[in-house]
Design an enzyme around this catalytic site. Sequence first.
Site, PDB file in Angstrom:
ATOM      1  N   LYS A   1       0.536   3.888  -1.046  1.00  0.00           N
ATOM      2  CA  LYS A   1       1.510   3.079  -0.307  1.00  0.00           C
ATOM      3  C   LYS A   1       2.389   3.959   0.575  1.00  0.00           C
ATOM      4  O   LYS A   1       2.597   3.658   1.755  1.00  0.00           O
ATOM      5  CB  LYS A   1       2.381   2.273  -1.275  1.00  0.00           C
ATOM      6  CG  LYS A   1       3.343   1.320  -0.567  1.00  0.00           C
ATOM      7  CD  LYS A   1       4.187   0.531  -1.547  1.00  0.00           C
ATOM      8  CE  LYS A   1       5.286   1.386  -2.123  1.00  0.00           C
ATOM      9  NZ  LYS A   1       6.257   0.622  -2.935  1.00  0.00           N
TER      10      LYS A   1
ATOM     11  N   ASP B   1       3.556  -3.511  -0.818  1.00  0.00           N
ATOM     12  CA  ASP B   1       4.592  -3.410  -1.843  1.00  0.00           C
ATOM     13  C   ASP B   1       4.701  -4.741  -2.579  1.00  0.00           C
ATOM     14  O   ASP B   1       3.865  -5.627  -2.411  1.00  0.00           O
ATOM     15  CB  ASP B   1       5.930  -3.002  -1.213  1.00  0.00           C
ATOM     16  CG  ASP B   1       6.501  -4.075  -0.296  1.00  0.00           C
ATOM     17  OD1 ASP B   1       5.831  -5.111  -0.064  1.00  0.00           O
ATOM     18  OD2 ASP B   1       7.633  -3.895   0.195  1.00  0.00           O
TER      19      ASP B   1
END
Length: 214
Positions: free
Chosen positions: A124, A142
């Site tokens: 991420k 997320d």
Amino acid sequence: MARQLNYHDMHAVFTRFREIEPEPQGELHHVNAYTLLVAVALSAQATDAGVNKATGPLFARVDHPQKMLDLGEEALTEAIRTIGLYRNKARNVMKLSRILVEQYGGEVPSSRAALQSLPGVGRKTANVVLNMWFRQPAQAVDTHIFRIGNRTGIAPGRDVDVVERAIEDNVPAEFQLHAHHWLILHGRYICTARKPRCAVCPIFEWCQYEEKTQ
């Protein structure tokens, strides 16, 4: 889990997002690729506002990995002590800074594999840096995007990897660069976790959420 929106509806959804915010921006403050990398690494399990409060004074002094090494771990730890997991994060920032200096000439690499090899940098974080700094259509999933993807039908999936692939496979190419920013902003301010603001939702007509309020 909502059904996957068809191409026509996906195009309509992201056209609406683009009409509202043509050039969405990330909310983490940074001055270059290095400070962005550090800020994103620090933001795990923390709010962007909290990270910005700590990194404002820090980045005024430190904007290069060598400067971070010169600052030292003790001073960095003190500077970010208001951020969750600050001791472990400080150690990782020092380690990745040393690697950047010794292996990359002080520059942040533009390769996902290289970024993910750095301490404290997961997929991420790497995707955020690739997207925001290097302008690559990488999708950083997320909690907001995972929720929005499944709730609306934009990118349904049982884990973050599946949601990431669903965005890559189903969001029209012209919207890929900004897709994750639009979705994050929508999740933070409109389609919130506990009480989505369906009455003011700009994509209400296409949303597949069965419990959406009228």
